[in-house]
Design an enzyme around this catalytic site. Structure first.
Site, PDB file in Angstrom:
ATOM      1  N   ARG A 236       2.449   2.652 -11.109  1.00 31.71           N
ATOM      2  CA  ARG A 236       3.253   3.661 -10.440  1.00 31.71           C
ATOM      3  C   ARG A 236       2.982   5.013 -11.091  1.00 31.71           C
ATOM      4  O   ARG A 236       2.901   5.112 -12.323  1.00 31.71           O
ATOM      5  CB  ARG A 236       4.759   3.336 -10.514  1.00 31.71           C
ATOM      6  N   GLU A 265       3.765   9.411  -1.631  1.00 34.36           N
ATOM      7  CA  GLU A 265       2.855   8.627  -0.806  1.00 34.36           C
ATOM      8  C   GLU A 265       3.419   8.488   0.606  1.00 34.36           C
ATOM      9  O   GLU A 265       4.629   8.418   0.770  1.00 34.36           O
ATOM     10  CB  GLU A 265       2.647   7.240  -1.433  1.00 34.36           C
ATOM     11  N   HIS A 285      -3.601   3.725  -2.984  1.00 37.65           N
ATOM     12  CA  HIS A 285      -2.644   2.657  -3.257  1.00 37.65           C
ATOM     13  C   HIS A 285      -3.038   1.357  -2.548  1.00 37.65           C
ATOM     14  O   HIS A 285      -2.286   0.809  -1.732  1.00 37.65           O
ATOM     15  CB  HIS A 285      -1.222   3.055  -2.864  1.00 37.65           C
TER      16      HIS A 285
END
Length: 330
Positions: A236, A265, A285
């Site tokens: 993260r 995001e 991601h």
């Protein structure tokens, strides 16, 4: 039941074997990403069960208060994007399997892929070759270098094994229990956090984002890294102090970064500093985004729905809501 699935970007879920678990239910799948409350409220107006793909959409009180038919949110892993208190107040069960002991091999493999890509400048060399350039720089090998694993848990322990297989010296830092487990597995542990950041040639972060780990990597930590070193983050973005990584890369310590996660995001800003730096490898991601991992994750997510439909909800993260649900049923 009316089931809605958000953020299935590539319309993948209906192609999974485990999707058959939802047979007989009315399932609607949305492939775009929407965060606007009005738009989401309109989409989910009749929804009884909401399926989330990790943390892609924030589910907060202003939205929840408009979803009068919603009874269950089913997902997997941590849930900082969900207002649990609001769910409890409104009688919405949140089921989320925390998958104890089950590594995400997809994330571990991506982390290792990023290590190789960054150290050997693979994306940069590919891009240069496509423009007619031949060998734009000299990369670094991994053998005999020190791999630092910050967070020796389900994923970190797998990545440590990859490092050992590549002939690296593996050094662990994390909580006392994690360090003890690493030592039991035959890995060295750093004497302290400062030494860890100073000694490692590659550091990869493998921690969950909770209050205790938010901004656990500081600007001071990064400043101690070697100018030839690499920082990898597939966990993260908020594990690192806000703005610290960009400033550290500009200052030359560490010399490189490989990043799969971002403060906001999805990242759409092509001028984001990390996307404009030649010494940074970025991916969107995709750590857990593999078909095999989806099969594992959504089998759990769909089992939670089946259990709820049978009147026996599982993996409930707000168990106090069950009293309200039971009272309504009786």
């Amino acid at each position: 039941m009316k089931i809605s699935i958000l953020d299935d970007y590539h319309d993948t879920l209906r192609t999974l074997r485990c999707f058959s678990k939802l047979a007989g239910h009315d399932v609607e799948i949305w492939n775009d990403h929407v965060q606007d409350v009005d738009a989401l409220a309109a989409r989910l107006r009749m929804t009884e069960v909401l399926v989330l793909i990790r943390e892609r959409t924030k589910i907060q009180a202003p939205l929840l208060e408009r979803l009068h038919n919603l009874k269950l949110i089913s997902q997997r892993s941590v849930y900082p994007h969900i207002d649990i208190d609001a769910c409890t107040k409104l009688g919405v069960i949140v089921s989320s399997n925390q998958h104890p002991g089950t590594p995400s091999y997809a994330t571990a493999e991506l982390a290792w892929g990023l290590v190789l890509a960054a150290m050997r400048q693979i994306p940069q060399q590919m891009s240069a070759l496509k423009t007619g350039q031949w060998q734009i720089g000299v990369g670094s090998t991994l053998r005999d270098k020190t791999l630092g694993i910050y967070g020796y848990g389900r994923i970190g322990s797998v990545v440590a094994g990859y490092g050992r297989a590549f002939g690296m010296k593996v050094l662990i830092w994390g909580r006392e229990a994690a360090r003890a487990k690493a030592q039991a597995d035959g890995y060295a542990t750093a004497s302290n956090k400062l030494d860890f950041f100073e000694q490692c040639d590659v550091i990869t972060l493998h921690m969950r984002l909770v209050d205790a780990t938010r901004h656990i990597v500081t600007a001071g930590d990064l400043a101690r890294m070697k100018p030839t070193s690499l920082l990898v983050n597939t966990s993260r973005a908020q594990l690192i102090e806000t703005g610290a990584l960009v400033n550290a890369l500009r200052a030359g310590r560490p010399g490189m970064a490989a990043i799969d996660v971002y403060e906001d995001e999805p990242l759409r800003d092509t001028n984001h500093p990390l996307l404009t730096m030649a010494n940074v490898v970025c991916t969107p991601h995709i750590g857990y985004v593999s078909r095999d991992e989806y099969e594992v994750q959504f089998a759990d997510v769909f089992d939670q729905i089946i259990a709820y439909a049978a009147g026996e909800p599982i993996n409930v993260v707000n168990p106090e809501v069950l009293r309200t649900v039971q009272k309504n049923r009786t």
